[in-house]
Design a protein around this motif. Structure first.
Motif: not given
Length: 236
Positions: A124-137
């Motif tokens: 999900d491009p709206r949901q950023h994570a600390a590892n530099g990736g994105n959270k899932a939808y």
């Protein structure tokens, strides 16, 4: 309104006067002009605040429930359909997906009548994570076919019980299986599909032998049959 901004507006007002434009746009004097500008600013501020609030609400909703049903109008119908078999579906390698070097994989539920329900996990491009990736939808789609004719391969997995689509979605959600983070390169679907199939086999919901076959296939790219261990996304 600051003194500096008011002075700038005075210059603008004098310019309008110099070109005889004040009458045509309806301003009587400088005070009216200031009031007009202030009203526009307030309206824009309110509009921007509303947009920001809507965006924050959408982000919060996506974080709380990352599952979207397509079409949304058939959410209940999709959730009530019974799953007769599960397929791990390998899609063609695309340069626009992840690193462009591995296949995208989804799950397809056979719900009878030549229909399928696809479970597709994406970053999900709206949901950023600390590892530099994105959270899932997760997109749960009702299809008028079981497996796309563009699939590189599809590995069948028999189910032990005829559960509903909603049961699977709720079971995975309750176990935190949708709280998943893709790598910074946007890959991780193969790891998630592998973990999901293994989980279903471990709890007796899916045929273990067929799950083993499917997960072995997930460790390769297709159609070149090249070994490529799934990139490890993480759960949170």
């Amino acid at each position: 309104m600051s003194i500096k901004l008011r002075a700038r507006l005075a210059d603008v007002y004098r310019y309008f006067v110099s070109i005889n434009c004040i009458d045509c746009i309806g301003f009587i004097d400088f005070i009216d002009f200031i009031d007009f500008i202030s009203a526009i600013s307030a309206q824009n501020s309110n509009l921007f605040a509303q947009i920001a609030a809507q965006q924050q609400a959408a982000l919060a909703a996506a974080a709380a429930n990352p599952v979207t049903y397509v079409p949304a109008s058939k959410t209940n119908e999709i959730r009530e359909k019974l799953v007769l078999k599960i397929y791990a579906v390998c899609h063609p390698i695309m340069t626009t997906s992840g690193t462009g070097k591995t296949n995208h994989w989804t799950l397809s539920f056979d719900v009878g009548n030549r229909q399928g329900v696809r479970v597709d996990i994406q970053p999900d491009p709206r949901q950023h994570a600390a590892n530099g990736g994105n959270k899932a939808y997760v997109i749960v789609s009702l299809l008028d076919y079981l497996i796309t004719n563009k699939a590189e391969r599809a590995d069948p997995v028999s189910v032990t019980y005829q559960r509903s689509v909603g049961w699977y979605v709720d079971y995975l959600a309750s176990g935190g299986r949708f709280k998943y983070i893709f790598t910074p390169q946007g890959i991780g679907c193969r790891k998630w599909v592998t973990d999901t199939l293994k989980l279903l086999a471990d709890v007796g919901e899916a045929n273990k032998t067929e799950v083993d076959t499917a997960t072995r296939a997930l460790a390769y790219t297709w159609p070149d049959n090249r070994p490529a261990e799934p990139a490890a996304g993480t759960y949170f």
